[in-house]
Design an enzyme around this catalytic site. Structure first.
Site, PDB file in Angstrom:
ATOM      1  N   ALA A 216       0.800  -1.305  -0.042  1.00 45.61           N
ATOM      2  CA  ALA A 216       0.006   0.122  -0.082  1.00 45.61           C
ATOM      3  C   ALA A 216       0.850   1.164   0.018  1.00 45.61           C
ATOM      4  O   ALA A 216       0.319   2.315   0.114  1.00 45.61           O
ATOM      5  CB  ALA A 216      -0.962  -0.046   1.312  1.00 45.61           C
ATOM      6  N   ASP A 277      13.302   3.223   1.650  1.00 45.15           N
ATOM      7  CA  ASP A 277      12.432   2.597   2.654  1.00 45.15           C
ATOM      8  C   ASP A 277      13.019   1.809   3.763  1.00 45.15           C
ATOM      9  O   ASP A 277      12.781   1.740   4.717  1.00 45.15           O
ATOM     10  CB  ASP A 277      11.642   1.660   1.506  1.00 45.15           C
TER      11      ASP A 277
HETATM   12  N1  LIG Z   1       2.863  -9.125   6.169  1.00 45.75           N
HETATM   13  C1  LIG Z   1       3.898  -9.700   5.204  1.00 45.75           C
HETATM   14  N2  LIG Z   1       4.261 -10.900   5.202  1.00 45.75           N
HETATM   15  C2  LIG Z   1       4.648 -11.293   4.096  1.00 45.75           C
HETATM   16  N3  LIG Z   1       5.418 -10.679   2.932  1.00 45.75           N
HETATM   17  C3  LIG Z   1       5.159  -9.268   3.012  1.00 45.75           C
HETATM   18  C4  LIG Z   1       4.277  -8.860   4.069  1.00 45.75           C
HETATM   19  N4  LIG Z   1       4.026  -7.344   3.637  1.00 45.75           N
HETATM   20  C5  LIG Z   1       4.758  -7.198   2.629  1.00 45.75           C
HETATM   21  N5  LIG Z   1       5.265  -8.467   2.167  1.00 45.75           N
HETATM   22  C6  LIG Z   1       6.040  -8.573   0.986  1.00 45.75           C
HETATM   23  O1  LIG Z   1       6.222  -7.285   0.292  1.00 45.75           O
HETATM   24  C7  LIG Z   1       5.628  -7.249  -0.903  1.00 45.75           C
HETATM   25  C8  LIG Z   1       4.746  -5.981  -1.184  1.00 45.75           C
HETATM   26  O2  LIG Z   1       5.980  -4.955  -1.268  1.00 45.75           O
HETATM   27  P1  LIG Z   1       5.571  -3.462  -2.045  1.00 45.75           P
HETATM   28  O3  LIG Z   1       5.146  -3.645  -3.405  1.00 45.75           O
HETATM   29  O4  LIG Z   1       6.844  -2.666  -2.041  1.00 45.75           O
HETATM   30  O5  LIG Z   1       4.899  -2.959  -1.065  1.00 45.75           O
HETATM   31  P2  LIG Z   1       4.825  -1.727  -0.030  1.00 45.75           P
HETATM   32  O6  LIG Z   1       4.614  -0.524  -0.762  1.00 45.75           O
HETATM   33  O7  LIG Z   1       3.961  -2.189   1.219  1.00 45.75           O
HETATM   34  O8  LIG Z   1       6.439  -1.810   0.408  1.00 45.75           O
HETATM   35  C9  LIG Z   1       4.737  -8.307  -0.889  1.00 45.75           C
HETATM   36  O9  LIG Z   1       4.335  -8.853  -2.216  1.00 45.75           O
HETATM   37  C10 LIG Z   1       5.545  -9.336  -0.294  1.00 45.75           C
HETATM   38  O10 LIG Z   1       6.463 -10.121  -0.969  1.00 45.75           O
HETATM   39  C1  LIG Z   2       8.521   4.634  -5.875  1.00 40.61           C
HETATM   40  C2  LIG Z   2       9.593   4.586  -4.836  1.00 40.61           C
HETATM   41  O1  LIG Z   2      10.243   5.841  -4.720  1.00 40.61           O
HETATM   42  C3  LIG Z   2       9.136   4.262  -3.420  1.00 40.61           C
HETATM   43  C4  LIG Z   2       8.205   3.165  -3.385  1.00 40.61           C
HETATM   44  O2  LIG Z   2       7.447   2.803  -2.050  1.00 40.61           O
HETATM   45  P1  LIG Z   2       6.553   1.535  -1.692  1.00 40.61           P
HETATM   46  O3  LIG Z   2       7.061   0.163  -2.214  1.00 40.61           O
HETATM   47  O4  LIG Z   2       5.507   2.103  -2.710  1.00 40.61           O
HETATM   48  O5  LIG Z   2       6.657   1.578  -0.157  1.00 40.61           O
HETATM   49  C5  LIG Z   2      10.529   3.297  -5.167  1.00 40.61           C
HETATM   50  C6  LIG Z   2      11.841   3.405  -4.333  1.00 40.61           C
HETATM   51  O6  LIG Z   2      12.210   4.462  -3.804  1.00 40.61           O
HETATM   52  O7  LIG Z   2      12.553   2.349  -4.329  1.00 40.61           O
END
Ligand SMILES: Nc1ncnc2c1ncn2[C@@H]1O[C@H](COP(=O)(O)OP(=O)(O)O)[C@@H](O)[C@H]1O
Ligand SMILES: C[C@@](O)(CCOP(=O)(O)O)CC(=O)O
Length: 517
Positions: A216, A277
């Site tokens: 998210a 992040d």
């Molecule tokens: N609670 C969780 N348990 C296991 N894996 C998770 C969990 N939360 C996130 N992930 C991992 O992180 C990925 C989502 O990351 P990403 O697309 O960067 O979203 P975000 O913006 O929340 O970082 C998921 O597909 C999974 O691989």
């Molecule tokens: C779009 C970006 O700047 C942030 C991504 O954040 P998230 O994975 O959506 O929590 C990508 C990055 O910094 O690696």
């Protein structure tokens, strides 16, 4: 693969991290991963299958160390206030940690159990591997070997290829999309486990639960990366963990090691992460982050006095993929290089201007003028993100609803394409207006999150025992075992059981590296 070591003992002006002077090879036995030593355990050679007792070896044999107690690590999610996407292209971003967190329980198995298990119930994933079967010799070949202090800035395609067979039987019955996510989780774990661990690594289980909405824009994947890196480095004793009176330099060095390996994990999940992040999740608080050269560590300027901004965090509940959104911007930049470069430059200017405002000595969170200056920059940043094509109709809907009530300034946060928005609330907004907005958001299927900004980064609970001010504290506290961790109900149950705050101030048990100074 590039491995760089920072120059001796110099502090790197901006980043608040100590550039470390590291040994050429590990000085402790914990990362001595030469497989030969583990092939001669107890004087038994494994080459011929015949059992030979070697008296000298037997005499020199180390005392077996006691099994590690179960322990936990936890890392916070984040919001990007300014500069997402631009940060992937070398510009600065401002990010702050949030109070939603991931929690990882590490349990060591008895000596005879030679397996490692990942258990991620939030995404319905679990898998076990035999430690002895894993491709240690490829990862530990002298041309490939990495150490706990290495700076790894890209994944080695040969190493990625050699773990593929160990992903083949991951979640075979799940639908393709879910299976891919599981294989990605498994792959990122194996890459780090094989890089840092050794064939003699103890059998163990890693169980993770998170209160952060997944995918998210709140950095959920980075929190897992940070938890895993901190857990493995702790098991290897490559970090000692936070302790009272720890010098800030030592804390920074340990935080830096965690962050470096968390970045490797993130690379596996996202391909081309900026590292913002995992950096803010490791260090906590808020940071101005910039990575101009991907072969070097980023510059990280901590904002220790980041103001407590009145923020409303809204999840559109539209799933998005960070990798997809980042690739989209990359493609746009290829097609319109000059135009996109100038948009990214503008984002950079917005981030610069906001860093200046947010660090003013007399910045006052109750002043409409102070908040308006930051809010206007958020509106501009959002507009620039729209022009990069990473908004979504549902994100625009949140903005519309907030603008209609005239109660603040809204931008998407994270990768966009769905995910979350943040709204900086104007001071003195009437309760009735806020209630009306919240009702409307609820009616339209949005989810609102209460969170505070700028909390602690990665923390350790060693052993996994917490004091809650309850009866069990008289017997030393409440032990967190696998069963009660798995059966805690929802986010509230997890927070109540293991939360770093537990709802009533910091609990006795969780420790955090103190890097401020
Ligand atoms: N609670 C969780 N348990 C296991 N894996 C998770 C969990 N939360 C996130 N992930 C991992 O992180 C990925 C989502 O990351 P990403 O697309 O960067 O979203 P975000 O913006 O929340 O970082 C998921 O597909 C999974 O691989
Ligand atoms: C779009 C970006 O700047 C942030 C991504 O954040 P998230 O994975 O959506 O929590 C990508 C990055 O910094 O690696």
């Amino acid at each position: 693969m590039t491995t760089q070591r920072a120059s001796n003992g110099q502090t790197n002006g901006h980043n608040g991290f100590h550039s470390e002077s590291e040994p050429e090879s590990p000085t402790t036995d914990i990362t001595d991963s030469s497989d030969t030593s583990s092939d001669i355990v107890n004087g038994i050679t494994n080459g011929t299958g015949s059992l030979k007792l070697n008296p000298r070896r037997k005499m020199k044999r180390k005392q077996s160390s006691p099994m590690m107690p179960a322990f936990m690590v936890s890392a916070p999610g984040k919001v990007i206030m300014f500069g997402e996407h631009a940060v992937v292209h070398g510009k600065a971003a401002i990010a702050a940690s949030i109070s939603l967190r991931s929690y990882l329980l590490v349990t060591t198995l008895s000596k005879s159990k030679r397996t490692v298990t990942l258990r991620f119930p939030d995404i319905d994933f679990s898998h076990t591997w035999n430690i002895d079967d894993l491709p240690w010799s490829t990862f530990h070949h002298p041309s490939k070997k990495k150490y706990y202090y290495s700076l790894v800035t890209e994944l080695d395609p040969e190493l990625v290829a050699c773990i593929q067979p160990f992903l083949a039987d991951v979640s075979p019955d799940k639908p393709a999309g879910i299976r891919k996510v599981h294989q990605n989780s498994a792959g990122s774990f194996l890459y780090m486990f094989l890089s840092l661990g050794s064939k003699s690594f103890p059998g163990c289980q890693y169980t993770l639960r998170s209160t952060i909405p997944i995918g998210a824009g709140l950095g959920s994947s980075a929190t897992i990366a940070v938890c895993m890196a901190a857990a493995l480095l702790t098991q290897l004793r490559a970090i000692t963990g936070p302790h009272p009176d720890q010098p800030a330099d030592e804390a920074r060095l340990q935080i830096e090691r965690i962050n470096r390996w968390a970045y490797v994990y993130e690379m596996f999940i996202h391909g081309n992460p900026s590292g913002v992040d995992n950096t803010v999740s490791t260090q906590g608080k808020a940071v101005v982050f910039q990575r101009t050269d991907y072969d070097k560590p980023p510059t990280v300027r901590p904002l220790w006095d980041f103001p407590e901004l009145p923020l409303l965090l809204v999840d559109t509940r539209v799933p998005k993929s960070t990798a997809h959104e980042v690739a989209k911007v990359g493609k746009l930049k290829q097609r319109h290089p000059k135009l996109v470069a100038s948009i990214l430059d503008s984002v950079d200017k917005v981030t610069d201007a906001s860093a200046e405002i947010l660090t003013e000595d007399d910045f006052d969170t109750s002043s409409e003028d102070c908040l308006a200056r930051v809010g206007e920059l958020m509106t501009i940043n959002h507009g620039l993100l729209v022009s990069l094509g990473v908004s979504h109709p549902r994100l625009e809907r949140v903005r519309e609803l907030v603008d209609h009530e005239g109660i603040g300034w809204t931008k998407l946060t994270g990768a966009g394409g769905g995910g979350c928005s943040i709204t900086l609330l104007k001071p003195g907004v009437s309760r009735s207006k806020l209630d009306r907005l919240e009702e409307q958001l609820d009616e339209e299927g949005f989810q609102k999150f209460e969170t505070t900004l700028g909390g602690d980064g990665v923390g350790v609970l060693w052993p996994a025992v917490l004091k809650n001010g309850m009866d069990e504290d008289e017997e030393g506290g409440m032990e967190i075992d696998l069963d009660n961790f798995l059966s805690a109900e929802g986010n509230e149950g997890v927070e109540r059981l293991v939360g770093v705050h537990g709802g009533k101030g910091e609990r006795e048990g969780w420790k955090f590296w103190r890097v401020e100074s």
